[in-house]
Design an enzyme around this catalytic site. Structure first.
Site, PDB file in Angstrom:
ATOM      1  CD  GLU A 141      80.151 -80.155-111.094  1.00 56.42           C
ATOM      2  OE1 GLU A 141      79.550 -79.316-111.800  1.00 56.42           O
ATOM      3  OE2 GLU A 141      80.406 -79.985-109.885  1.00 56.42           O
ATOM      4  CG  ASP A 156      76.567 -69.439-107.738  1.00 52.41           C
ATOM      5  OD1 ASP A 156      76.240 -68.435-107.081  1.00 52.41           O
ATOM      6  OD2 ASP A 156      77.104 -69.375-108.856  1.00 52.41           O
ATOM      7  CG  PHE A 160      85.956 -72.667-103.337  1.00 54.31           C
ATOM      8  CD1 PHE A 160      85.710 -71.655-104.257  1.00 54.31           C
ATOM      9  CD2 PHE A 160      85.059 -72.854-102.307  1.00 54.31           C
ATOM     10  CE1 PHE A 160      84.585 -70.854-104.148  1.00 54.31           C
ATOM     11  CE2 PHE A 160      83.927 -72.057-102.191  1.00 54.31           C
ATOM     12  CZ  PHE A 160      83.697 -71.055-103.119  1.00 54.31           C
TER      13      PHE A 160
END
Length: 310
Positions: free
Chosen positions: A138, A188, A291
């Site tokens: 990350e 994304d 999410f």
């Protein structure tokens, strides 16, 4: 915008790019005698900026506060992999190689999550699978700090976090054939057509994943955007290094793509069924995160894929 950020190439080189590259050269790491260390061609450092290569993120805030700062200060020394950098704080020196056996003090299957976000998926998986080791990749520092918080709170020792650009991790940092599974969950989607080129999962990314996976290893993907799901499926089917574990399965009325088309939530509404299939059932090892719950509430369909390294 999904929780895992992905960026990509921008416009061709301009005067501004040249200026940026020159400025980056001024910031290049120096050797003991003050001379610039050599930079390997083809790496992020050689570009000087992220503009010409697809990278695994969009830069976001990196400031730590409160409990996150405390967790980072007290535990990052042994839970965060300290890797040598080139110009950027997310670059990986091309000569560095991650030694999982030395890092974890044992020999065990290694699972790598690209874009681990706040760590929910990898922390849960590590807790449920103490016989495996996990690496969370990350670039969002607060996300890494929060992952560390969760590891400490749950007394989990089989996870390490690394702040790094994913393509470089896959290209040079991880030894060839050293990984049993690679996870890319909800990257994304860059759902606007003009931004599709920024998507991380593309034909150039697949060979990088293939390089680190051991024969028989699995590349697991998930997304809540139908157009990205179709792109992922095309990438997997076109990659000679991989076989779709569920080739031809879940087509017609059982296909998530058919459901997405019928709903029209994220694509043009249509009653045309998906006759190809190839979708995996939901990966049971992936915890249902906040999410993913938001995606369900928005009416979007979740797509899973499982690709086996030949």
């Amino acid at each position: 915008m999904s929780e895992n950020q992905v960026s990509g190439p921008e416009s061709p080189a301009t005067v501004a790019d040249a200026d940026a590259s020159a400025a980056a050269d001024q910031r290049a790491p120096r050797s003991g005698d003050g001379s610039a260390r050599p930079i390997t061609p083809g790496t992020q450092a050689a570009e000087g900026t992220y503009r010409r290569q697809t990278v695994s993120f969009v830069r976001r805030g990196t400031r730590l506060q409160g409990k996150r700062q405390k967790a980072w200060d007290e535990h990052s020394a042994y839970l965060a992999v300290d890797i040598p950098r080139h110009i950027a704080d997310t670059s990986v020196h091309p000569e560095y190689s991650f030694d999982a056996e030395e890092e974890f003090g044992r020999t065990a299957p290694l699972v790598v999550e690209i874009g681990s976000g706040l760590g929910d998926a990898i922390v849960h998986a590590a807790k449920e699978n103490p016989d495996k080791d996990f690496l969370a990749v990350e670039v969002y520092t607060p996300g890494l700090a929060q992952t560390i918080q969760k590891l400490v709170a749950n007394k989990i020792s089989n996870v390490r976090v690394v702040q790094a650009n994913a393509p470089e991790v896959l290209r040079t940092m991880l030894p060839t054939g050293s990984v049993s599974e690679v996870w890319v969950f909800f990257p994304d989607p860059w759902h606007k057509t003009k931004h599709n080129k920024r998507r991380m999962v593309n034909d150039n990314f697949a060979p990088l994943v293939a390089r680190v996976l051991a024969p028989g290893g699995t590349w697991r993907l998930a997304t809540d955007w139908s157009s990205y799901a179709e792109q992922m499926l095309e990438v997997g089917n076109a990659a000679e290094e991989f076989t779709n574990v569920h080739d031809g399965e879940h087509s017609g009325s059982e296909s998530p793509l058919t459901a997405a088309r019928l709903s029209g939530v994220d694509c043009e509404q249509s009653d045309e069924p998906d006759t190809v299939g190839g979708w995996a059932p939901r990966f049971g090892g992936r915890i249902l995160t906040s999410f993913e719950n938001k995606a369900h509430k928005a009416g979007r369909v979740i797509f899973d894929l499982a690709l086996r390294r030949n």
